[in-house]
Every structure is written in C-alpha cells, then in structure tokens.
Design a protein around this motif. Structure first.
Motif, PDB file in Angstrom:
ATOM      1  N   GLU A 144       0.814  -1.215   0.000  1.00 58.16           N
ATOM      2  CA  GLU A 144       0.000   0.000   0.000  1.00 58.16           C
ATOM      3  C   GLU A 144       0.849   1.266   0.000  1.00 58.16           C
ATOM      4  N   ILE A 145       2.112   1.141   0.376  1.00 59.52           N
ATOM      5  CA  ILE A 145       2.934   2.342   0.562  1.00 59.52           C
ATOM      6  C   ILE A 145       4.120   2.429  -0.393  1.00 59.52           C
ATOM      7  N   SER A 146       4.260   1.435  -1.269  1.00 58.62           N
ATOM      8  CA  SER A 146       5.320   1.479  -2.275  1.00 58.62           C
ATOM      9  C   SER A 146       4.858   0.626  -3.451  1.00 58.62           C
ATOM     10  N   ASP A 147       5.696   0.508  -4.457  1.00 60.38           N
ATOM     11  CA  ASP A 147       5.306  -0.366  -5.574  1.00 60.38           C
ATOM     12  C   ASP A 147       5.813  -1.788  -5.369  1.00 60.38           C
ATOM     13  N   CYS A 148       6.337  -2.081  -4.194  1.00 61.35           N
ATOM     14  CA  CYS A 148       6.934  -3.392  -3.932  1.00 61.35           C
ATOM     15  C   CYS A 148       5.888  -4.494  -3.856  1.00 61.35           C
ATOM     16  N   PRO A 149       6.283  -5.721  -4.205  1.00 60.75           N
ATOM     17  CA  PRO A 149       5.385  -6.852  -3.981  1.00 60.75           C
ATOM     18  C   PRO A 149       5.186  -7.061  -2.487  1.00 60.75           C
ATOM     19  N   LYS A 150       4.002  -7.560  -2.148  1.00 59.84           N
ATOM     20  CA  LYS A 150       3.658  -7.801  -0.741  1.00 59.84           C
ATOM     21  C   LYS A 150       3.363  -9.290  -0.578  1.00 59.84           C
ATOM     22  N   PHE A 151       4.409 -10.043  -0.284  1.00 58.47           N
ATOM     23  CA  PHE A 151       4.236 -11.479  -0.097  1.00 58.47           C
ATOM     24  C   PHE A 151       3.447 -11.738   1.182  1.00 58.47           C
ATOM     25  N   ASP A 152       2.669 -12.809   1.170  1.00 61.21           N
ATOM     26  CA  ASP A 152       1.902 -13.154   2.364  1.00 61.21           C
ATOM     27  C   ASP A 152       2.826 -13.575   3.500  1.00 61.21           C
ATOM     28  N   LEU A 153       3.914 -14.264   3.156  1.00 63.16           N
ATOM     29  CA  LEU A 153       4.888 -14.691   4.162  1.00 63.16           C
ATOM     30  C   LEU A 153       6.258 -14.823   3.519  1.00 63.16           C
ATOM     31  N   ILE A 154       7.259 -14.239   4.153  1.00 67.28           N
ATOM     32  CA  ILE A 154       8.658 -14.476   3.793  1.00 67.28           C
ATOM     33  C   ILE A 154       9.321 -15.141   4.985  1.00 67.28           C
ATOM     34  N   LEU A 155       9.870 -16.325   4.759  1.00 65.65           N
ATOM     35  CA  LEU A 155      10.560 -17.089   5.802  1.00 65.65           C
ATOM     36  C   LEU A 155      12.065 -16.944   5.616  1.00 65.65           C
ATOM     37  N   LEU A 156      12.747 -16.566   6.678  1.00 61.88           N
ATOM     38  CA  LEU A 156      14.178 -16.312   6.609  1.00 61.88           C
ATOM     39  C   LEU A 156      14.911 -17.056   7.718  1.00 61.88           C
ATOM     40  N   GLY A 157      16.138 -17.428   7.432  1.00 61.22           N
ATOM     41  CA  GLY A 157      17.055 -17.879   8.469  1.00 61.22           C
ATOM     42  C   GLY A 157      17.940 -16.709   8.875  1.00 61.22           C
ATOM     43  N   LEU A 158      18.900 -16.994   9.719  1.00 63.63           N
ATOM     44  CA  LEU A 158      19.834 -15.972  10.198  1.00 63.63           C
ATOM     45  C   LEU A 158      21.230 -16.577  10.224  1.00 63.63           C
TER      46      LEU A 158
END
Length: 266
Positions: A144-158
C-alpha cells in the motif's frame, strides 16, 4: 508451549525449549497464515530461504497439516537462491523440493524457481520480471505504501554474521532500493553467485518470520533483537522491519541464550 516469548519493537519472540516444539509452532503458524490468506485472497504467496529452515518446516508434511492445508493455493518463491543447477547440492530449490515440495500436493506451475541457465545478473532480472507479472495478476499483492510486492509470508534464516537471505553485512546489495531482486557474485560464503530479494521487498511483506536455532546464532540474534545501542554493528537482520506487516522470531533456547532478560520475561 513456548519457553517464553513476547513482543518488543523488534517483533514477536517465540522461544522454545526444544526443536520439536519449535517445529510444531512453526507449522501451526504457517498453516494459520495460509488459511487466512486463502480466505482473504484466494492464494498464499510464500517465499522460502535455504539452510536449516526447510528441515524445521518438516512437520507441514505430516498429519494433520498435509491434509488440512490447501496446498493447491500455494505459490512458492525463494527470498534468495544460489545460481547453480537445480539438482546441485547447493540449490535452495533442491533443498525445498527434497524436504517439502515433493511431499505435499503443490501445483508444479505454482513453484517459481530461478532460471539457472543464465548469469546471476540475468537470473535476478528474470526473477523480478516473473514476480512483476504475478503482481499484475494479483497472485502476489502489492504494498500500500510502495510499488513493492507484498508477499503473504517471507521465511528467513539468520547467519552467524547476521545475514538474511543473501544480504550480507557491509555488502552493496544491502543498500539496493530500486530493484526487487538483486544479485551478488562475491558472496562471503560459497557459492559466490546468488540472487536475493532486496530489503524493501522483505520489509513490504505481510508477514516475515526469522527462524533461528543453535548457539552459533546466539550473538547475531542478540545484535538483531536486543536494544544494543548505536556503537554495535548494524547487521542485516536488524534492518528487517516490516513497514505494515508483522515480524515473528522463532528461536530455540540456544539461539536465545544471549538475549537480554528484559526480552525473555515479557
């Protein structure tokens, strides 16, 4: 049950006594988000990473999730990928296929892996084009605030160095603000050529989960979560701050061992 947890300005902390508890909680979390997204949008757009994450998602292949999750509505992406052949041992796609995707009824055409037959730069461009097409058709939402895609979930490690996806400390890719997907050819850990979501895309997601286990990650978890002050290094994981979405940390006891008491007792 979580050993402890709570909310701070770095998101929700879910700290678990055992890896088995963490796996169950993670499966519950992903299944709940899937159900909510399918109910709201008709699809669930999820981006995966590599490392130990896929193994920790393994309970999704078991009862009850293998029957209750609407797998036909899942669209799979990768927050980062190594530019190697899909059958290569270093491929995040292969890791996910072997550990998850081949065990549940996901529609093959919904699995969006990178083009592994071109250069890292071309692979990043191709992947961004694919995502842009899916944003147009609303398979992937738009921020809503940029033209970026809005994935429902991004899963990340560290990583022990604080990296997320393939965004490494002090690397120029960390500062990319225009592209959705960028590439690196000099990864500090092999293999050197990778594509990765940029930080604006990660921070545009509806939900971001960081899954962190083991004592080798304890220091980077501390630097990413605790109020460490301006003199400590700003690691990539600390830059994960969803603008409109929710951030959840899944940690085992070892990874949480250096967190400040104030965060453990909330």
């Amino acid at each position: 049950m979580a050993l402890s947890g709570g909310l701070n300005n770095r998101g929700e902390l879910r700290i678990h006594e055992s890896l088995d508890e963490l796996r169950t909680d993670l499966a519950d979390y992903v299944a709940e988000l899937s159900e909510a997204s399918v109910k709201e949008r008709g699809v669930f757009a999820i981006a995966l990473s590599g490392g130990s994450l896929i193994g920790l998602m393994g309970k999704l292949c078991e009862a009850p999730y293998n029957k209750t999750v609407d797998w036909s509505k899942w669209y799979i992406f990768w927050a980062d990928e190594r530019v190697v052949a899909k059958n290569h041992a270093d491929s995040n796609y292969k890791l996910a296929k072997d550990g998850l995707l081949s065990k549940v009824p996901i529609v093959p055409s919904h699995v969006h892996s990178i083009n592994d037959s071109v250069s890292a730069e071309e692979a990043a461009e191709d992947y961004e084009f694919v995502i842009r097409q899916l944003v147009k058709t609303r398979v992937v939402s738009v921020s809503e605030i940029s033209d970026c895609p809005k994935f429902d979930l991004i899963l990340l490690g560290l990583g022990p160095d604080g990296h997320v996806a393939s965004l490494f400390p002090n690397h120029s890719a960390l500062n990319e603000r225009e592209e959705w997907v960028t590439f690196i050819t000099d990864s500090p850990k092999p293999p050197p050529e990778r594509i990765t979501f940029t930080m604006p895309v990660i921070n545009s997601a509806s939900n971001v989960a960081l899954v962190v286990t083991g004592d080798s990650k304890a220091e980077s978890a501390h630097l990413a979560i605790d109020d460490v002050g301006p003199d400590c290094p700003l690691i990539p994981a600390r830059m994960v701050q969803p603008a409109m979405g929710k951030l959840v940390w899944f940690l085992d006891k070892l990874a949480a061992s250096k967190l400040e008491e104030s965060n453990l007792n909330k």
